[in-house]
Design an enzyme around this catalytic site. Structure first.
Site, mmCIF file in Angstrom:
data_model
loop_
_atom_site.group_PDB
_atom_site.id
_atom_site.type_symbol
_atom_site.label_atom_id
_atom_site.label_comp_id
_atom_site.label_asym_id
_atom_site.label_seq_id
_atom_site.Cartn_x
_atom_site.Cartn_y
_atom_site.Cartn_z
ATOM 1 N N HIS A 1 -20.923 5.356 2.393
ATOM 2 C CA HIS A 1 -19.965 5.950 3.327
ATOM 3 C C HIS A 1 -20.620 6.919 4.314
ATOM 4 C CE1 HIS A 1 -15.954 6.291 4.736
ATOM 5 N NE2 HIS A 1 -15.410 5.837 3.632
ATOM 6 N N GLU B 1 -3.420 7.094 2.139
ATOM 7 C CA GLU B 1 -3.739 7.293 3.552
ATOM 8 C C GLU B 1 -2.473 7.419 4.398
ATOM 9 O OE1 GLU B 1 -8.123 5.364 3.845
ATOM 10 O OE2 GLU B 1 -6.505 3.977 4.322
ATOM 11 N N LYS C 1 0.882 -1.165 0.000
ATOM 12 C CA LYS C 1 0.000 0.000 0.000
ATOM 13 C C LYS C 1 0.918 1.213 0.000
ATOM 14 C CE LYS C 1 -3.413 2.364 2.965
ATOM 15 N NZ LYS C 1 -4.361 2.178 4.087
ATOM 16 N N ASP D 1 -14.696 2.277 -1.305
ATOM 17 C CA ASP D 1 -14.081 1.549 -0.197
ATOM 18 C C ASP D 1 -15.017 0.535 0.448
ATOM 19 O OD1 ASP D 1 -12.296 0.755 1.667
ATOM 20 O OD2 ASP D 1 -12.150 2.676 2.726
ATOM 21 N N GLU E 1 -16.117 -4.361 7.812
ATOM 22 C CA GLU E 1 -15.830 -3.037 8.376
ATOM 23 C C GLU E 1 -17.006 -2.075 8.249
ATOM 24 O OE1 GLU E 1 -12.513 -1.169 6.430
ATOM 25 O OE2 GLU E 1 -12.881 0.768 7.393
HETATM 26 C C1 BDP Z 1 -10.153 1.391 4.692
HETATM 27 C C2 BDP Z 1 -9.946 1.062 6.134
HETATM 28 C C3 BDP Z 1 -8.517 1.228 6.562
HETATM 29 C C4 BDP Z 1 -7.611 0.488 5.591
HETATM 30 C C5 BDP Z 1 -7.886 0.959 4.182
HETATM 31 C C6 BDP Z 1 -7.087 0.168 3.143
HETATM 32 O O1 BDP Z 1 -10.781 1.896 6.906
HETATM 33 O O2 BDP Z 1 -8.412 0.755 7.865
HETATM 34 O O3 BDP Z 1 -6.283 0.687 5.918
HETATM 35 O O4 BDP Z 1 -9.232 0.760 3.875
HETATM 36 O O5 BDP Z 1 -7.690 -0.618 2.445
HETATM 37 O O6 BDP Z 1 -11.401 0.889 4.349
HETATM 38 O O7 BDP Z 1 -5.893 0.375 3.015
#
Ligand code: BDP
Length: 708
Positions: free
Chosen positions: A527, A297, A293, A371, A399
């Protein structure tokens, strides 16, 4: 010699008898071997034969699993002949049968009944040990379900992997089933026997790899002590055909290597990763590769140095290449500094890089463009990068879907994505054909599922969440499999094959996903969950630092209307889809209810096909969702005679909570929308239980699974 093997097997069958008094606590998952009905018991094989010289650990694991299953299923009375298992290369008996295994590849299998020397023999044959293992599990499954045993099957997807978002302190990001099963602290000295059961469960589905640590990775997992721990896990999983992979932190050369940069074009960085890969393969010779990744984020990545995702992925790919490893490079990227619609950013960034990735790189794309929401349209990258193997990432852990409390069968969510037509190469260009490589001729293919597994006794936090692990595995093996068939199969294995049970349960499971969409995010909304933890409704939140962290960013509701305009008049996310799909999403009339407010901002008075207004329809959907859960509870109550007390009660408890939470979602959402549009509820629709301020004031500081 053969007689000796037979006696030995019979002995083992007796020794292997399970403890029938053991409580039904869901630990056994779908590998719940129980005595078959009397009539079927005689058909359970009584002996298992592998070539005495067989050394392939996977074939030996297959043999042991058959012993165990047959002993339990036959009650020690198996008389249905012998099972012979192996590959033509290592088993003279399999070779002598001259079976046609040509199209089965490394991992496919054939289960066939034959007569040899006047006696019935069931042969489990494959070209490799993994295929033998999968064939053995298929044979067991078919016996458990009371089906004819013959089967010929090969996986359509090559890398079928779980992604554990597990941290080194044993917390699990977005985990709702206890701690991580990886007891890093006590590894490698102690290998929890549970790892074997984990491997058995995955092997029974054909899952052949696992990424042990969180995508939000710590560099520490690449240090020598943690590699030794990962190697110990790999040793346990290897006999079950599973490879270990690690999430790699892109800045590890700085953090571990003391370099000043992690620039992928810097020779010292490249050398560091090469040496690291060499080190990993010294301790894990069949290491699968890296999941990354990057620049997402807050994670480091090649963009920090002005380089592209392809530059970063290719640098790691080059380090793994001599060892045969792969890079799974995630396309889940978005930047708070980028004003573009979040749903568009991955495509904008990755599409131009098609054709630039090294042959051992797969780009891993989430099923939808935002997401893991209860419902999203398929990700526009599917079909848009013909020269790059695209791996599909689903989230098995729920989640955004009620954690492990709500009963939501994801098989249907998975299948909906897989059967979506991208139209990229004309009609029939389904996501499943992108993923299995057939659309653009890729041989390196993959599907990943973010695991829902933890240290809870029932593995996944609830019995029904096991079905989501199961469905992921079955659909990774065959992306065209029917979600309903898979649900019925799981219910049969997990509880009972009695059609008076399995059929209504499969119906309930199939209806469960739409029910959740209705009570949480109907008509294409997305969301709207509580900040950070994602538990419960919070559509009113609009004050978070990053625009796309706010629910208000997604619904765009005001006094006049609701929805995100992604047409050419809005963000033009529809323009990222191929012709017919783009045309369909461009107009509310053709988009369909499922994705209506995902693509369109509409007035509350917008007329829906049935004549009702959008507002009335929205409220009705919430009501329908709540009613559906009430219906699930009633149905589960009626199924009590079929289920042991422990599993029945826990499911009943959770359904009760789900109904309360569905009502909460409905009431809070309706109260909020009404505060914007000032409208009355449609006739017969109940008032929310509390004023809006009550819902806004709720706080959940200790909700599980939060990132840290
Ligand atoms: C989001 C989650 C987060 C993950 C992110 C991901 O909230 O905790 O790190 O995806 O996929 O949905 O990297």
């Amino acid at each position: 010699m053969r007689a000796l093997v037979g006696v030995l097997c019979a002995l083992l069958l007796l020794l292997g008898l399970p403890d029938r008094a053991a409580a039904e606590d869901s630990y056994e998952l779908w590998l719940r071997y129980r005595p078959l009905p009397a009539a079927a018991r005689a058909g359970v094989p009584g002996a298992v034969a592998v070539d005495p010289a067989e050394r392939d650990a996977r074939v030996l694991a297959a043999r042991d699993e058959l012993f165990r299953a047959f002993a339990a299923m036959s009650g020690g009375m198996g008389g249905g002949g012998e099972v012979v298992l192996g590959t033509p290369a290592t088993s003279a008996r399999v070779r002598a049968l001259r079976l046609d295994l040509g199209d089965l590849g490394d991992e496919g299998y054939l289960v066939r009944r034959v007569m040899t020397g006047g006696r019935p023999v069931t042969v489990v044959a494959a070209n490799g040990g993994a295929g033998v293992l999968y064939g053995a599990f298929a044979l067991i499954r078919r016996l458990q379900l009371g089906r004819p045993v013959e089967e010929r099957s090969a996986p359509k997807v090559r890398l079928r992997v779980l992604n554990h978002w597990d941290n080194l302190d044993r917390s699990v990001e977005r985990g709702y089933a206890g701690q991580s099963i990886w007891d890093w602290w006590r590894l490698p000295g102690h290998k929890d026997p549970r790892y074997v059961d984990y491997a058995r469960a995955n092997a029974s589905l054909g899952i052949n790899g696992t990424i042990l640590n969180n995508v939000n990775a710590k560099a520490d997992s690449l240090t020598a002590p943690y590699l030794a721990k990962a190697a110990a896990v790999a040793d346990v999983l290897r006999p079950y055909g599973m490879k270990v992979y690690l999430s790699a932190r892109f800045s590890a050369p700085i953090e571990l290597g003391g370099l000043e940069t992690a620039d992928p074009l810097d020779p010292s960085v490249q050398a560091w990763w090469r040496a690291k890969a060499d080190e990993i393969y010294r301790v894990i010779p069949d290491f699968g590769g890296f999941l990354v990744k990057a620049n997402s984020e807050g994670q480091p990545g090649p963009r920090d140095y002005g380089r592209s995702h392809a530059d970063g992925a290719n640098m790691l790919a080059e380090a793994l290449r001599p060892h045969g490893g792969a890079v799974m490079w995630r396309a889940f990227v978005y930047q708070e500094t980028d004003p573009e619609d979040r749903a568009k950013q991955a495509y904008t960034e990755f599409k131009p890089q098609d054709g630039r990735f090294a042959p051992n790189v797969l780009v891993q794309v989430k099923n939808g463009p935002i997401d893991f929401q209860p419902r999203e349209p398929f990700h526009p990258l599917f079909g848009a990068m013909p020269r790059t193997p695209l791996m599909l990432e689903f989230q098995i852990t729920k989640e955004y879907l009620g954690f492990a409390t709500h009963l939501v069968y994801l098989g249907e969510l998975f299948a909906e994505t897989l059967r979506s037509d991208t139209y990229a190469r004309g009609p029939g260009s389904t996501v499943s054909r992108v993923v299995d490589g057939s659309l653009d001729g890729h041989r390196l293919t993959g599907m990943a599922g973010v695991a829902n597994i933890g240290s809870d006794r029932d593995w996944t936090g609830s019995t029904f969440d096991q079905a989501n692990w199961y469905a992921f595995g079955r659909l990774a093996w065959d992306p065209d499999a029917s979600a309903r068939t898979v649900a019925a199969e799981w219910a049969g294995l997990t509880f009972t094959t009695d059609p008076a049970f399995a059929r209504p349960v499969a119906d309930l499971m199939m209806a469960s996903r739409q029910a959740m969409v209705d009570y949480m995010t109907p008509l294409g909304l997305a969301h709207l969950m509580g900040t950070g933890h994602h538990h419960g409704p919070a559509p009113w939140v609009s004050d978070l630092a990053r625009p796309e962290w706010n629910p208000a960013y997604y619904h765009r509701a005001d006094a006049r209307g609701i929805g995100f305009d992604r047409t050419s008049k809005g963000s033009n996310a529809v323009g990222q889809y191929a012709g017919p799909a783009a045309r369909r999403f461009a107009r509310p009339e053709t988009t369909g209810e499922d994705h209506l407010l995902w693509f369109h901002h509409l007035p509350w008075d917008h007329r829906m096909p049935g004549g009702a207004t959008l507002w009335e329809t929205l409220v009705r959907r919430y009501d329908r969702g709540v009613a559906a859960v009430a219906g699930f509870r009633a149905r589960w109550a009626g199924l009590r005679p079929f289920v042991d007390a422990e599993r029945w009660s826990k499911t009943a408890d959770l359904l009760k909570v789900q109904e309360e939470e569905a009502r909460w979602w409905r009431d809070a959402s309706v109260a909020y929308w009404r505060s914007l549009n000032g409208r009355a509820l449609p006739p017969g629709s109940p008032e929310p239980a509390h004023p809006l301020e009550y819902y806004k004031a709720l706080r959940f500081p200790y909700a599980p699974g939060q990132a840290h």
